[in-house]
Design a protein around this motif. Structure first.
Motif, PDB file in Angstrom:
ATOM      1  N   SER A  55       1.302   8.251   0.928  1.00 24.39           N
ATOM      2  CA  SER A  55       0.597   7.104   1.514  1.00 24.39           C
ATOM      3  C   SER A  55       1.314   5.774   1.250  1.00 24.39           C
ATOM      4  O   SER A  55       0.928   4.752   1.795  1.00 24.39           O
ATOM      5  N   CYS A  56       2.354   5.795   0.425  1.00 30.28           N
ATOM      6  CA  CYS A  56       3.005   4.539   0.002  1.00 30.28           C
ATOM      7  C   CYS A  56       4.044   4.088   1.035  1.00 30.28           C
ATOM      8  O   CYS A  56       5.057   4.759   1.238  1.00 30.28           O
ATOM      9  N   PRO A  57       3.851   2.937   1.678  1.00 27.80           N
ATOM     10  CA  PRO A  57       4.805   2.479   2.700  1.00 27.80           C
ATOM     11  C   PRO A  57       6.211   2.241   2.143  1.00 27.80           C
ATOM     12  O   PRO A  57       7.187   2.351   2.884  1.00 27.80           O
ATOM     13  N   ARG A  94      10.016  -1.796  -7.711  1.00 28.15           N
ATOM     14  CA  ARG A  94      10.025  -1.566  -6.266  1.00 28.15           C
ATOM     15  C   ARG A  94       8.599  -1.515  -5.706  1.00 28.15           C
ATOM     16  O   ARG A  94       8.393  -1.639  -4.498  1.00 28.15           O
ATOM     17  N   CYS A  95       7.644  -1.291  -6.563  1.00 30.82           N
ATOM     18  CA  CYS A  95       6.244  -1.228  -6.108  1.00 30.82           C
ATOM     19  C   CYS A  95       5.789  -2.615  -5.652  1.00 30.82           C
ATOM     20  O   CYS A  95       5.991  -3.597  -6.352  1.00 30.82           O
ATOM     21  N   HIS A  96       5.195  -2.679  -4.461  1.00 31.65           N
ATOM     22  CA  HIS A  96       4.703  -3.951  -3.929  1.00 31.65           C
ATOM     23  C   HIS A  96       3.193  -4.098  -4.096  1.00 31.65           C
ATOM     24  O   HIS A  96       2.562  -4.902  -3.414  1.00 31.65           O
ATOM     25  N   ARG A 150      -2.345   1.600  -1.599  1.00 32.36           N
ATOM     26  CA  ARG A 150      -2.709   2.773  -0.789  1.00 32.36           C
ATOM     27  C   ARG A 150      -2.713   4.038  -1.625  1.00 32.36           C
ATOM     28  O   ARG A 150      -3.458   4.979  -1.360  1.00 32.36           O
ATOM     29  N   CYS A 151      -1.865   4.065  -2.647  1.00 35.29           N
ATOM     30  CA  CYS A 151      -1.811   5.250  -3.518  1.00 35.29           C
ATOM     31  C   CYS A 151      -3.148   5.449  -4.232  1.00 35.29           C
ATOM     32  O   CYS A 151      -3.583   6.576  -4.455  1.00 35.29           O
ATOM     33  N   VAL A 152      -3.796   4.342  -4.575  1.00 34.89           N
ATOM     34  CA  VAL A 152      -5.101   4.429  -5.262  1.00 34.89           C
ATOM     35  C   VAL A 152      -6.142   4.992  -4.296  1.00 34.89           C
ATOM     36  O   VAL A 152      -6.895   5.909  -4.624  1.00 34.89           O
TER      37      VAL A 152
HETATM   38 FE1  F3S Z   1       3.135   2.092  -3.152  1.00 32.48          FE
HETATM   39 FE2  F3S Z   1       0.972   2.247  -4.618  1.00 32.48          FE
HETATM   40 FE3  F3S Z   1       2.868   0.527  -5.240  1.00 32.48          FE
HETATM   41  S1  F3S Z   1       1.060   2.344  -2.418  1.00 32.48           S
HETATM   42  S2  F3S Z   1       3.745   0.004  -3.313  1.00 32.48           S
HETATM   43  S3  F3S Z   1       3.061   2.706  -5.290  1.00 32.48           S
HETATM   44  S4  F3S Z   1       0.681   0.199  -5.405  1.00 32.48           S
END
Ligand code: F3S
Length: 237
Positions: free
Chosen positions: A151-153, A197-199, A203-205
């Motif tokens: 689900s992570c863009p 790299r996480c923005h 969506r992961c939650v």
């Molecule tokens: Fe992806 Fe979750 Fe981070 S959707 S950008 S790993 S907060």
């Protein structure tokens, strides 16, 4: 009457399509029950993964009405008359609802997802306080279904990003007082393809079928990595 609109893809045909299956299902039926009904009574060529049917193995993660869910845990009564079923996005489709999770498992293996215990173990057992153990409760619930990473863009655009599932697992061992590789683990994720790299898209939650919060784990890793870097700078002075 429920209509299951199922994504179908056969590699030999090389093109994807949606096929509607009309089903009369009993109360309490899940999406997985519907898929088995189709496979056993309507079209034996339908391909999907499943195993435990108890929301434990994570095999039947798929996209149901545009959300990542476990088919065995999702009752059709909660979904409306037409239910769209597709493979998890972000991974190559092998056939129908079966995806190639090779990238997911490579990322998982790369973070050494096992306890690296201290060289001199205690005579009897490692002791942890209830508070120390509680830190592991949530990350240890992960069933590795891949719903969060799918689900992570950010993962859709860069497969070098470790992604929420692997980062959650790193946190599970960084937080474990029995593990001896804390510094090495923080080194693995303190870079442009790790936690930075996480923005914080969350969506992961939303997609986790076990209600785990990978974003919180990533934030905890960031704090630990920054503290570690600052401590190293101070030591060098
Ligand atoms: Fe992806 Fe979750 Fe981070 S959707 S950008 S790993 S907060």
């Amino acid at each position: 009457m429920t209509v299951l609109r199922v994504f179908r893809y056969a590699p030999e045909e090389g093109k994807a399509r949606y096929v509607d299956y009309q089903l009369e299902m009993p109360a309490g039926a899940t999406v997985l029950d519907c898929l088995y009904r189709i496979k056993h009574e309507m079209d034996g060529s339908l391909a999907f993964r499943s195993s435990c049917r108890s929301a434990i193995c994570g095999s039947c993660a798929m996209t149901i009405n545009d959300s990542n869910r476990l088919a065995c845990k999702t009752q059709i009564a909660s979904l409306g008359r037409v239910v769209k079923v597709e493979p998890l996005v972000g991974y190559p489709v092998v056939k129908d609802l079966v995806i190639d999770m090779d990238l997911f498992w490579r990322q998982y293996r790369s973070i050494r997802p096992y306890l690296l215990s201290k060289p001199s173990p205690p005579e009897k057992e490692w002791l942890q306080s209830p508070g120390e153990r509680r830190l592991l409760d949530e990350p240890a619930q992960c069933i590795m279904c891949g719903a969060c990473s799918s689900s992570c863009p950010v993962m859709w655009t860069d497969d070098r990003y470790l992604g929420p599932a692997a980062l959650l697992k790193v946190w599970r061992f960084v937080a474990d007082t029995r593990d001896s590789a804390r510094l090495e683990r923080l080194g693995m994720i303190n870079n442009e393809f790790g936690v930075w790299r996480c923005h914080t898209i969350f969506r992961c939650v939303d997609s986790c079928p076990k209600s785990i919060n990978p974003t919180e784990a990533i934030e905890s890793l960031r704090r630990a990595a920054v503290r570690q870097s600052v401590a190293a700078l101070i030591r060098r002075r």
